[in-house]
Write a protein that holds these residues in place. Structure first.
Motif, PDB file in Angstrom:
ATOM      1  N   PHE A 166     -95.733 -43.336   8.291  1.00  0.00           N
ATOM      2  CA  PHE A 166     -94.744 -42.267   8.418  1.00  0.00           C
ATOM      3  C   PHE A 166     -93.932 -42.510   9.690  1.00  0.00           C
ATOM      4  CE2 PHE A 166     -98.343 -40.663   6.035  1.00  0.00           C
ATOM      5  CZ  PHE A 166     -97.759 -39.999   4.972  1.00  0.00           C
ATOM      6  N   TRP A 167     -92.773 -41.882   9.785  1.00  0.00           N
ATOM      7  CA  TRP A 167     -91.929 -42.140  10.955  1.00  0.00           C
ATOM      8  C   TRP A 167     -90.909 -41.027  11.140  1.00  0.00           C
ATOM      9  CZ3 TRP A 167     -86.689 -42.618   9.996  1.00  0.00           C
ATOM     10  CH2 TRP A 167     -86.321 -42.871   8.664  1.00  0.00           C
ATOM     11  N   LEU A 183     -93.166 -42.846  16.178  1.00  0.00           N
ATOM     12  CA  LEU A 183     -92.212 -41.909  16.766  1.00  0.00           C
ATOM     13  C   LEU A 183     -91.449 -42.577  17.899  1.00  0.00           C
ATOM     14  CD1 LEU A 183     -94.469 -38.715  16.945  1.00  0.00           C
ATOM     15  CD2 LEU A 183     -92.826 -39.327  15.149  1.00  0.00           C
ATOM     16  N   ASN A 184     -90.264 -42.065  18.163  1.00  0.00           N
ATOM     17  CA  ASN A 184     -89.386 -42.632  19.177  1.00  0.00           C
ATOM     18  C   ASN A 184     -89.681 -42.002  20.539  1.00  0.00           C
ATOM     19  OD1 ASN A 184     -87.233 -43.579  20.743  1.00  0.00           O
ATOM     20  ND2 ASN A 184     -85.815 -43.513  19.013  1.00  0.00           N
ATOM     21  N   ALA A 185     -90.225 -42.791  21.436  1.00  0.00           N
ATOM     22  CA  ALA A 185     -90.577 -42.291  22.775  1.00  0.00           C
ATOM     23  C   ALA A 185     -89.355 -42.063  23.653  1.00  0.00           C
ATOM     24  CB  ALA A 185     -91.533 -43.265  23.460  1.00  0.00           C
ATOM     25  N   SER A 186     -88.183 -42.483  23.199  1.00  0.00           N
ATOM     26  CA  SER A 186     -86.956 -42.297  23.975  1.00  0.00           C
ATOM     27  C   SER A 186     -86.196 -41.043  23.564  1.00  0.00           C
ATOM     28  CB  SER A 186     -86.045 -43.523  23.810  1.00  0.00           C
ATOM     29  OG  SER A 186     -86.681 -44.671  24.327  1.00  0.00           O
ATOM     30  N   ILE A 187     -86.808 -40.235  22.707  1.00  0.00           N
ATOM     31  CA  ILE A 187     -86.212 -38.969  22.274  1.00  0.00           C
ATOM     32  C   ILE A 187     -87.155 -37.837  22.632  1.00  0.00           C
ATOM     33  CG2 ILE A 187     -85.545 -37.600  20.259  1.00  0.00           C
ATOM     34  CD1 ILE A 187     -84.582 -40.118  18.931  1.00  0.00           C
ATOM     35  N   SER A 188     -86.608 -36.755  23.119  1.00  0.00           N
ATOM     36  CA  SER A 188     -87.432 -35.599  23.471  1.00  0.00           C
ATOM     37  C   SER A 188     -86.927 -34.356  22.725  1.00  0.00           C
ATOM     38  CB  SER A 188     -87.393 -35.365  24.984  1.00  0.00           C
ATOM     39  OG  SER A 188     -88.264 -34.325  25.359  1.00  0.00           O
ATOM     40  N   PRO A 189     -87.799 -33.703  21.939  1.00  0.00           N
ATOM     41  CA  PRO A 189     -89.193 -34.071  21.690  1.00  0.00           C
ATOM     42  C   PRO A 189     -89.313 -35.228  20.702  1.00  0.00           C
ATOM     43  CG  PRO A 189     -88.624 -32.132  20.409  1.00  0.00           C
ATOM     44  CD  PRO A 189     -87.409 -32.452  21.241  1.00  0.00           C
ATOM     45  N   ALA A 190     -90.309 -36.063  20.902  1.00  0.00           N
ATOM     46  CA  ALA A 190     -90.542 -37.193  20.006  1.00  0.00           C
ATOM     47  C   ALA A 190     -90.970 -36.713  18.621  1.00  0.00           C
ATOM     48  CB  ALA A 190     -91.605 -38.114  20.598  1.00  0.00           C
ATOM     49  N   PHE A 191     -91.689 -35.590  18.600  1.00  0.00           N
ATOM     50  CA  PHE A 191     -92.068 -34.979  17.332  1.00  0.00           C
ATOM     51  C   PHE A 191     -91.356 -33.645  17.199  1.00  0.00           C
ATOM     52  CE2 PHE A 191     -95.140 -31.986  15.189  1.00  0.00           C
ATOM     53  CZ  PHE A 191     -94.788 -32.354  13.903  1.00  0.00           C
ATOM     54  N   GLU A 246     -90.971 -39.616  26.444  1.00  0.00           N
ATOM     55  CA  GLU A 246     -92.213 -38.956  26.019  1.00  0.00           C
ATOM     56  C   GLU A 246     -93.316 -39.984  25.860  1.00  0.00           C
ATOM     57  OE1 GLU A 246     -92.415 -35.859  23.280  1.00  0.00           O
ATOM     58  OE2 GLU A 246     -90.932 -34.713  24.408  1.00  0.00           O
ATOM     59  N   THR A 247     -94.548 -39.522  26.067  1.00  0.00           N
ATOM     60  CA  THR A 247     -95.729 -40.365  25.921  1.00  0.00           C
ATOM     61  C   THR A 247     -96.758 -39.608  25.090  1.00  0.00           C
ATOM     62  OG1 THR A 247     -96.831 -39.507  27.896  1.00  0.00           O
ATOM     63  CG2 THR A 247     -95.292 -41.351  28.204  1.00  0.00           C
ATOM     64  N   CYS A 248     -97.913 -40.224  24.955  1.00  0.00           N
ATOM     65  CA  CYS A 248     -98.990 -39.583  24.193  1.00  0.00           C
ATOM     66  C   CYS A 248     -99.440 -38.265  24.825  1.00  0.00           C
ATOM     67  CB  CYS A 248    -100.184 -40.534  24.087  1.00  0.00           C
ATOM     68  SG  CYS A 248     -99.880 -41.980  23.037  1.00  0.00           S
ATOM     69  N   SER A 249     -99.163 -38.071  26.100  1.00  0.00           N
ATOM     70  CA  SER A 249     -99.576 -36.851  26.786  1.00  0.00           C
ATOM     71  C   SER A 249     -98.509 -35.759  26.744  1.00  0.00           C
ATOM     72  CB  SER A 249     -99.950 -37.157  28.237  1.00  0.00           C
ATOM     73  OG  SER A 249     -98.835 -37.705  28.926  1.00  0.00           O
ATOM     74  N   SER A 250     -97.370 -36.034  26.100  1.00  0.00           N
ATOM     75  CA  SER A 250     -96.291 -35.049  26.029  1.00  0.00           C
ATOM     76  C   SER A 250     -96.681 -33.880  25.127  1.00  0.00           C
ATOM     77  CB  SER A 250     -95.010 -35.696  25.517  1.00  0.00           C
ATOM     78  OG  SER A 250     -94.550 -36.674  26.418  1.00  0.00           O
ATOM     79  N   MET A 286     -96.204 -44.568  19.739  1.00  0.00           N
ATOM     80  CA  MET A 286     -95.064 -44.165  20.558  1.00  0.00           C
ATOM     81  C   MET A 286     -94.292 -45.418  20.954  1.00  0.00           C
ATOM     82  SD  MET A 286     -95.177 -40.885  20.720  1.00  0.00           S
ATOM     83  CE  MET A 286     -94.150 -40.460  22.117  1.00  0.00           C
ATOM     84  N   VAL A 287     -93.124 -45.620  20.350  1.00  0.00           N
ATOM     85  CA  VAL A 287     -92.382 -46.848  20.563  1.00  0.00           C
ATOM     86  C   VAL A 287     -91.014 -46.559  21.173  1.00  0.00           C
ATOM     87  CG1 VAL A 287     -93.565 -47.853  18.582  1.00  0.00           C
ATOM     88  CG2 VAL A 287     -91.268 -46.894  18.292  1.00  0.00           C
ATOM     89  N   HIS A 288     -90.442 -47.563  21.777  1.00  0.00           N
ATOM     90  CA  HIS A 288     -89.094 -47.444  22.325  1.00  0.00           C
ATOM     91  C   HIS A 288     -88.491 -48.825  22.428  1.00  0.00           C
ATOM     92  CE1 HIS A 288     -90.120 -49.032  26.382  1.00  0.00           C
ATOM     93  NE2 HIS A 288     -91.311 -48.528  26.100  1.00  0.00           N
ATOM     94  N   SER A 289     -87.173 -48.900  22.317  1.00  0.00           N
ATOM     95  CA  SER A 289     -86.482 -50.175  22.479  1.00  0.00           C
ATOM     96  C   SER A 289     -86.659 -50.666  23.909  1.00  0.00           C
ATOM     97  CB  SER A 289     -85.002 -50.021  22.157  1.00  0.00           C
ATOM     98  OG  SER A 289     -84.825 -49.659  20.793  1.00  0.00           O
ATOM     99  N   LEU A 290     -86.568 -51.959  24.094  1.00  0.00           N
ATOM    100  CA  LEU A 290     -86.847 -52.554  25.403  1.00  0.00           C
ATOM    101  C   LEU A 290     -85.983 -51.964  26.506  1.00  0.00           C
ATOM    102  CD1 LEU A 290     -87.196 -56.298  24.338  1.00  0.00           C
ATOM    103  CD2 LEU A 290     -89.039 -54.710  24.922  1.00  0.00           C
TER     104      LEU A 290
END
Length: 312
Positions: free
Chosen positions: A102-103, A191-199, A235-239, A225-229
């Protein structure tokens, strides 16, 4: 003077022709869509058939008939919620255990990562999603056959207060629900870690897929949690949004876990741009792995000598 004029005209023609492929034809006849649909269906059967369709019979022309019946004469912004039920049911097929991905907000990369089902299957790697991926369509009550001939005028899958039920939004909602209900084994969520909220709570995954994942068939969910270079990490897993997602999985009896910047994802990104500063760790670790220790070198030599019958 005439020579100069002809030269300028030639340059103008070449300049204009260089943009010819960027212009999409605004009009698409229903027959063209049918041919595109049936062609994609046949291609899917050819590429994926041995892996996914071995126990079922898919007749592409019959699926097209269900599409046309669902879409024709439907209003653009008040589409029937149940119109695609028959089509989506008919296009369902087996997806291997532990392969559901899922994404949200990572479409180009998640398709690269899934590798056409060789690693995972997104909804667009299933027949249902594959047939409609990157396609625009809707009905039109004023057309003879009930199908809009100018797809660019159709409302897309992202709708708002003025257009809440479009042909595309209802399709993807229906397809997403079926896809989620069929999930079994361990699942992954990218999920995109460069977007807030990621979920985001108001999303296709949050509204249509997560509620339909069956806790009796799915026991583990891994959040990636992924993001382009070059993109910032917001956001991270702790968000908070990820904590909320994990709570929702737990409530279903599904054990959640989360990985920040998964190594295989980073390696895939770096494969396209190894010189990026973010890939320095991979370069150095790769170099270390290729260095042979004296012991490993000795073992290698003994193996070579034995293969040449130097040692008895």
């Amino acid at each position: 003077m005439a020579v100069v004029f002809k030269f300028i005209l030639l340059i103008a023609i070449l300049y204009a022709s260089s943009f010819a492929c960027d212009q999409r034809s605004p009009r698409r006849e229903t027959a063209e869509w049918r041919d595109l649909f049936v062609g994609k269906c046949l291609l899917y059967k050819q590429v994926y058939g041995s892996r996914l369709l071995c126990n079922i019979t898919i007749v592409c022309s019959q699926l097209w008939s269900k599409v046309k019946l669902a879409v024709e004469y439907q209003p653009k912004c008040n589409f029937n919620n149940s119109a695609y039920e028959d089509l989506v049911t008919a296009s369902q097929h087996f997806v291997p255990e532990n392969k559901f991905l899922f994404w949200e907000n990572v479409y180009p990369f998640v398709m690269w990562y899934s590798n056409s089902g060789h690693k995972y299957y997104t909804i667009s790697d299933t027949l249902t999603g594959y047939l409609f991926d990157n396609i625009e369509w809707c009905g039109n009550s004023t057309e003879t056959d009930g199908i809009e001939k100018y797809p660019s005028t159709c409302p897309g899958y992202e709708v708002g207060p003025d257009c809440q039920k479009s042909a595309q939004s209802v399709f993807w909602e229906t397809a997403s629900k079926f896809y989620a209900r069929s999930a079994h084994g361990d699942v992954h969520v990218m999920l995109n870690a460069s977007i807030s909220p990621a979920f985001p709570k108001d999303s296709y995954f949050g509204n249509n897929e997560l509620p339909n994942i069956n806790g009796s068939k799915v026991k583990k969910a891994t959040i990636l949690m992924v993001h382009s270079l070059d993109d910032p990490v917001l956001e991270t897993c702790s968000s908070e949004s990820i904590k909320n997602l994990m709570v929702r999985f737990t409530a279903k009896g599904i054990s959640p876990s989360c990985i920040d910047n998964p190594r295989d994802v980073q390696m895939l990104m770096c494969s396209e741009n190894l010189s990026d500063p973010n890939c320095s760790i991979l370069r150095s670790s790769g170099a270390k792995r290729t260095m042979m220790t004296p012991l490993s070198y000795l073992i290698f030599l003994i193996f070579c000598f034995k293969s040449l019958n130097i040692f008895v």
